[in-house]
Design an enzyme around this catalytic site. Structure first.
Site: not given
Length: 320
Positions: A63, A67, A77, A89, A95, A192-193, A252
């Site tokens: 992630r 991002h 950054s 950030e 975040n 998103h697994t 997976d």
């Protein structure tokens, strides 16, 4: 048109194509072969060590990288800390829940001991993500290196990140602005697994969805009921939420299988079923882990190659 004017137009065209703030430089697979040959194995050791203590590290790094790349290119950054009047950030609303920055700090410290001032934080993050995915049961790939670290980090720019509430046209626009296709969108959504989401990211689907439905009708009823029990309307539990899929520490294709069953968390996940093209890709990835992994690797290499930055930081949290 005179020669001077032609030259002026050419310079302007090049500046539009390649802004000064985003220098163009080539990445290569053997970038550190001479200057820091043990960089990759050292970074891999740091990721392995972190994962033995915390199974959420891979999701956090994946992630973080996403991002990072979506703001000013993959320039680390997102690692910079807020200084003085500038809010960085990492302290922008999307975040706040990013974590595991220490993994990159530890890897950087180990690499600096071997080869001072050579390996960028941006390259360390890109390599760490590859290792984290592979160590979670996912594919591995060759990472081209030579990224530079950025000197600018602004919390206000995190508004550019695709939100979990986005519909398919908003997602398409966000990805296409970064040179990424609909195929890349579906493949990268497979990240998103791994991981966990707080209630705030999917609250819109389970309470006050619209004027006629309290719950998004595309959410499977039993799944919606379980989410509502964990995330009541006026939730007061700070860390309440749900795992992104039922095998949230294993890389997976379960995410796609659950998506087809109405058991995805975000509106942006459900949005992948709203066009013929993206739905076909979801079905393809749900039925074949190999197809998903091939597409994911291709899209990760593409996203990770969005360059930016100007320097090699000595400390990933501060500019030189």
């Amino acid at each position: 048109m005179g020669a001077a004017n032609i030259l002026g137009v050419l310079v302007l065209t090049l500046l539009v194509m390649f802004p000064v703030s985003s220098p163009v430089y080539a990445l290569s697979l053997n970038y550190y072969d001479q200057t820091c040959p043990k960089a990759e194995s050292t970074i891999s050791d740091a990721v392995k060590k972190a994962m033995t203590n915390d199974k959420t590290v891979p999701a956090a790094l994946l992630r973080m990288h996403f991002h990072d790349c979506f703001i000013r290119g993959c320039d680390a950054s997102v690692l910079l800390k807020s200084v003085g009047k500038n809010t960085a950030e990492k302290d922008g609303p999307p975040n706040i829940s990013l974590h595991a920055f220490y993994v990159i700090d530890n890897a950087k410290k180990a690499v600096e001991a071997l080869c001072p001032g050579v390996v960028s934080c941006a390259d360390i993050l890109a390599l760490a993500v590859r290792d984290a995915v592979a160590l979670s049961g996912g594919p591995t790939w060759n990472v081209s290196k030579g990224r530079k670290d950025g000197r600018i980090s602004k919390a206000t720019e995190t508004r550019q990140l695709p939100a979990p509430t986005f519909n398919i046209s908003q997602l398409q626009q966000s990805f296409s602005q970064r040179g990424l296709s609909m195929e890349d969108l579906v493949a990268l959504s497979g990240g998103h697994t791994l991981g966990f989401s707080h209630c705030s990211s999917f609250q819109n689907r389970i309470h006050n969805f619209n004027s006629t439905h309290d719950v998004d009708p595309s959410v499977h009823p039993s799944f919606a009921a379980s989410l509502r029990s964990v995330c009541p309307l006026h939730n007061k539990v700070k860390n309440a939420g749900a795992t992104m899929d039922s095998s949230s520490t294993t890389f997976d294709n379960t995410y796609y299988k659950l998506l087809l069953q109405g058991r995805s968390l975000f509106s942006s996940d459900q949005a992948l079923l709203t066009t013929t093209k993206t739905k076909a890709l979801v079905s393809q990835f749900a039925s074949s882990k190999d197809e998903f992994e091939k597409a994911f690797v291709k899209s990760m290499i593409k996203m990770s190659s969005i360059t930016g930055g100007q320097e090699v930081r000595l400390d990933c949290r501060v500019v030189r």
